[in-house]
Design a protein around this motif. Sequence first.
Motif, mmCIF file in Angstrom:
data_model
loop_
_atom_site.group_PDB
_atom_site.id
_atom_site.type_symbol
_atom_site.label_atom_id
_atom_site.label_comp_id
_atom_site.label_asym_id
_atom_site.label_seq_id
_atom_site.Cartn_x
_atom_site.Cartn_y
_atom_site.Cartn_z
ATOM 1 N N PRO A 26 12.280 8.285 -12.973
ATOM 2 C CA PRO A 26 13.400 9.106 -12.503
ATOM 3 C C PRO A 26 12.257 10.269 -11.910
ATOM 4 N N ALA A 27 11.440 10.272 -11.953
ATOM 5 C CA ALA A 27 11.221 11.027 -10.268
ATOM 6 C C ALA A 27 10.650 10.504 -8.700
ATOM 7 N N ILE A 28 10.865 9.154 -9.208
ATOM 8 C CA ILE A 28 10.759 7.968 -7.368
ATOM 9 C C ILE A 28 11.895 8.068 -7.059
ATOM 10 N N GLU A 29 12.353 8.406 -5.833
ATOM 11 C CA GLU A 29 13.480 8.255 -5.264
ATOM 12 C C GLU A 29 12.827 7.608 -3.575
ATOM 13 N N VAL A 30 13.399 6.001 -3.701
ATOM 14 C CA VAL A 30 13.159 5.344 -2.578
ATOM 15 C C VAL A 30 14.167 5.605 -1.850
ATOM 16 N N VAL A 66 4.692 12.870 -2.065
ATOM 17 C CA VAL A 66 4.530 13.425 -3.300
ATOM 18 C C VAL A 66 4.652 15.203 -3.465
ATOM 19 N N ASP A 67 5.585 15.248 -4.315
ATOM 20 C CA ASP A 67 6.058 16.357 -4.775
ATOM 21 C C ASP A 67 5.050 16.857 -6.525
ATOM 22 N N LEU A 119 0.723 -0.874 -0.010
ATOM 23 C CA LEU A 119 -0.017 0.060 0.203
ATOM 24 C C LEU A 119 0.772 1.709 0.162
ATOM 25 N N LEU A 120 0.629 1.756 -1.344
ATOM 26 C CA LEU A 120 1.661 2.913 -1.370
ATOM 27 C C LEU A 120 0.577 4.570 -1.145
ATOM 28 N N ALA A 131 8.459 16.799 -10.658
ATOM 29 C CA ALA A 131 7.825 15.928 -10.447
ATOM 30 C C ALA A 131 9.021 15.165 -9.191
ATOM 31 N N LEU A 132 8.125 14.668 -7.965
ATOM 32 C CA LEU A 132 9.030 13.592 -6.652
ATOM 33 C C LEU A 132 8.020 12.839 -5.950
ATOM 34 N N TRP A 133 8.155 11.865 -6.269
ATOM 35 C CA TRP A 133 7.673 11.273 -5.521
ATOM 36 C C TRP A 133 8.131 9.770 -4.775
ATOM 37 N N ALA A 134 8.441 10.519 -3.217
ATOM 38 C CA ALA A 134 9.935 10.077 -2.277
ATOM 39 C C ALA A 134 8.730 8.706 -1.590
ATOM 40 N N VAL A 135 9.334 7.993 -1.598
ATOM 41 C CA VAL A 135 9.258 6.571 -1.475
ATOM 42 C C VAL A 135 9.850 5.819 0.137
#
Length: 383
Positions: A236-240, A200-201, A155-156, A219-223
């Motif tokens: 590229p917008a996803i950072e774990v 999210v941003d 779940l995200l 765009a950013l999706w930090a997880v």
Amino acid sequence: MRQPLSQASIVQFGTSRFLLGHVAAFASSAIAEEESREAVLVVQTSARPEGKAKANALAHQDSYPLHIKGLRNGVPIEEHLSVSSVAGCLVAQDDWEALERHFIQTARWVISNTGDSGYDVAGDTSLSAVPASFPGKLTKLLYARFKAQRPGLTLLPCELIGSNGQVLKEIVSSLARKDYQDAHFSTWLDVECCWVNTLVDRIVSAPLEPVGAVAEPYALWAVQQAPCLIMPFEHPAIEVVSSLQPYELRKLHILNLAHTYLVDQWLTLDLTDSITYVREAMQEPKLRNALSEVMETEVLPVLALELPNMDLNVYWQSTLERFDNPFLDHRLKDIAQYHNDKLSRRIQPVVVMAKNYAIPTPKLSDALKRKNISNINDKTTLL
């Protein structure tokens, strides 16, 4: 071309333009690059007529448009993309049996963005035929999957709530204990499901009719990393990351603080009648210079000590580009809502940090003093 429903392993709760311009768009890009086959089933959670109209369009269109408008490295860009990751759309109120069947048989990931009150249960129960709240619906669907002896899900959630994954887990677990009183289900939720905090941003500024969105380039999706985490795709917008806290503080005390300080100056200089949008404010030298000075002499020096290794200058330059976006009608009066609360949450902590490092913050301190000036309060109330 529409993706097959059998590949819709991502169940997305919410038809908001934000999700259409964020997660679903990232999924589409990964599919187009042949780096993923994970498509999206969108779920309209409410019975609002406008939401059902958008759901109907999503259910019958092979793709929808996403217009990217803004600045990239100082250059205006305008890109028209086609998002084709959505394999179908269901209205929870009307299509519950189909949704439950898909949730049991096909789902692997759950995405959500259900608005400011999305986690409000308000006396709801997951024992209803169709629960009213998002947590109620989710609990009922998870119980059906558990009873079918299926593995847990990842779940995200994307709601703008601190520790959103853990908050959602606590709400669902509480509902599960109350409604089902099944210790094995509670253990399954805790052990088999992966509840992930995310940040999210991206400003998704406008809808396109009947379905689609306009978004900024940034765009950013930090997880937040977790031992159980497997992402459905890369982008590229996803950072774990190991911790979301530095990303949350960076956003709060650069992007959000800059918005609030800009409003403070807009009010103080009595420019409310001549300037409407953020992009207009950035063209007014008095406002732009005041913002740049406070960021460069007070905010960034403090955050550089508080958040080392967080590329703050790069983030600030990207924030300036976002504020300069000539395509974005971001109203200052909208940012000015709850202005005093925002001063306390966004600016006051930086002043406190600065004292620990013996860094003077006269401009930020002056903004805090102004939050109790009655004429500014009156203007903010009217906006």
